[in-house]
Design an enzyme around this catalytic site. Sequence first.
Site, PDB file in Angstrom:
ATOM      1  N   GLU A 167      48.729 -24.903 -18.784  1.00 28.51           N
ATOM      2  CA  GLU A 167      49.462 -24.221 -19.859  1.00 28.51           C
ATOM      3  C   GLU A 167      49.247 -24.873 -21.223  1.00 28.51           C
ATOM      4  O   GLU A 167      50.148 -25.495 -21.813  1.00 28.51           O
ATOM      5  CB  GLU A 167      50.950 -24.121 -19.522  1.00 28.51           C
ATOM      6  CG  GLU A 167      51.209 -23.328 -18.259  1.00 28.51           C
ATOM      7  CD  GLU A 167      52.681 -23.083 -17.963  1.00 28.51           C
ATOM      8  OE1 GLU A 167      53.533 -23.697 -18.619  1.00 28.51           O
ATOM      9  OE2 GLU A 167      52.975 -22.270 -17.079  1.00 28.51           O
ATOM     10  N   GLU A 352      50.858 -19.677 -11.139  1.00 33.05           N
ATOM     11  CA  GLU A 352      52.327 -19.802 -11.168  1.00 33.05           C
ATOM     12  C   GLU A 352      52.941 -18.442 -11.422  1.00 33.05           C
ATOM     13  O   GLU A 352      52.503 -17.709 -12.321  1.00 33.05           O
ATOM     14  CB  GLU A 352      52.801 -20.731 -12.302  1.00 33.05           C
ATOM     15  CG  GLU A 352      52.649 -22.196 -12.050  1.00 33.05           C
ATOM     16  CD  GLU A 352      53.202 -23.046 -13.190  1.00 33.05           C
ATOM     17  OE1 GLU A 352      54.168 -22.628 -13.847  1.00 33.05           O
ATOM     18  OE2 GLU A 352      52.619 -24.126 -13.402  1.00 33.05           O
TER      19      GLU A 352
HETATM   20  O1  IFM Z   1      58.470 -25.541 -14.548  1.00 31.88           O
HETATM   21  C1  IFM Z   1      57.499 -24.940 -15.350  1.00 31.88           C
HETATM   22  C2  IFM Z   1      56.138 -25.522 -15.044  1.00 31.88           C
HETATM   23  O2  IFM Z   1      56.097 -26.884 -15.230  1.00 31.88           O
HETATM   24  C3  IFM Z   1      55.097 -24.891 -15.941  1.00 31.88           C
HETATM   25  N1  IFM Z   1      55.170 -23.468 -15.930  1.00 31.88           N
HETATM   26  C4  IFM Z   1      56.461 -22.837 -16.098  1.00 31.88           C
HETATM   27  C5  IFM Z   1      57.443 -23.452 -15.121  1.00 31.88           C
HETATM   28  C6  IFM Z   1      58.827 -22.779 -15.284  1.00 31.88           C
HETATM   29  O3  IFM Z   1      59.295 -22.954 -16.577  1.00 31.88           O
END
Ligand code: IFM
Length: 443
Positions: A167, A352
């Site tokens: 990210e 994710e």
């Molecule tokens: O917990 C985070 C993760 O570390 C990175 N992506 C988003 C998730 C939820 O906010």
Amino acid sequence: MKLSRSDFPAGFLFGAATAAYQIEGSSFGGAGSTHWDTFAKGPGNVVRAEDGAIACDHYHRMDADLDLLKDAGMDAYRFSTSWARVLPEGRGQVNQEGLDFYDRLVDGCLDRGLKPFQTLYHWEMPSALADLGGWTNPDVADWMADYAEVITNRIGDRVHSIATINESWCVAYLSHFLGHHAPGLRDIRAAARAMHHVNKAHGRTMTRLRDLGMKNCGIVLNFEATEAATDSAADTRAAATQDATHNRWFIEAITKGTYPAEALVGFGPHLPQGWQDDMAEISQPIDFLGVNYYTRGLVAADPDATWPATKPVTGPLSKTQMGWEVYPEGLQRTLTRMARDYVGDLPMFVTENGMAWPDEVGTDDDVRIDFIDRHMQAMQAAITSGANLQGFFYWSLLDNYEWAFGYEKRFGLVHVDFDTLDRTPKASYHALKSAIAPRKNDV
Ligand code: IFM
């Protein structure tokens, strides 16, 4: 759940994701201090000033946690390795205990038939490098490549894939422009530099991984479905600016070697001199793209504000514990857009997707089950329309440290009691397990 493994192409991988700082316990095993350890101690930065010192104590409970993945019938595990656990000062002296831990983790995955998907940087910059400016220092590209080499020399022979960064938008924009995450800056010069250096570090690390002979190397980017709050010209422009800074900046740099004009308007004057010279290394080929997707971003113009002169608007859709709208259509759109405009037939993974809900043991988990089901339908629709999507990782295996929100937001398939550290699988864990049970022909 309505969908199951048989609704996805053969070989499609199902797994769950975690990140080092959020679960391991940074106080164990000789890990060095990171900017999250100190940011958490700053006034008002993190709910109740909680940090990752103990987290889920995964450092000591790794085997039981890997068993949870195996028992759910998962095919893969996405985890991150902590830079400061490997190199406590960020450079120089190696922490053998840290390398041993990741060695056991990778072997533990393989012993259980789980493909190890490694991420090199999931947000914990070693404090000694943060002291030197962290992501605002151009040398971060070489520091990161050196760290990548140390950990790859130990586990690279067994990991299935390596993502450089998790990210990039959060690493740069959220942390250096909005100030919500460590190091908590709100400074356009720092932000512009971080926005570029995170790409430069990705490129430099890819070069190093290639030199080491590594395959299946890529990056994980987070996308939102950006939409204008109204049809007005001003809101439409605001949405285009936000789309450029959030969704396009990183993927365009990586796949085309350019930055979007709408974002250069603000960041251009603050970029490091000669940034153009880095674009060739940044845009070298990747082997996969990891897509993190949670929600849409409804945006309006804010004429009184400084660039980007946008403001978030609360939408009408149902929301998770984070206040994020549930919007599975956005996942389908993101995946098809990536395939159409950026990566073509390159393999993609949803690295994710998940939701937080204030669950306690024994409460029902229908909202999360429905969330997963609807996002699985969105993935299936994207595959039908041609996206080369090869896997899905639920975020997260465990309730864990949700950064500035401390331990309050529960994303896990498995409930964690943060007093006893007991793990209890939720109904969504069991629902996903049934959905991904092997197809008849596979057993
Ligand atoms: O917990 C985070 C993760 O570390 C990175 N992506 C988003 C998730 C939820 O906010």
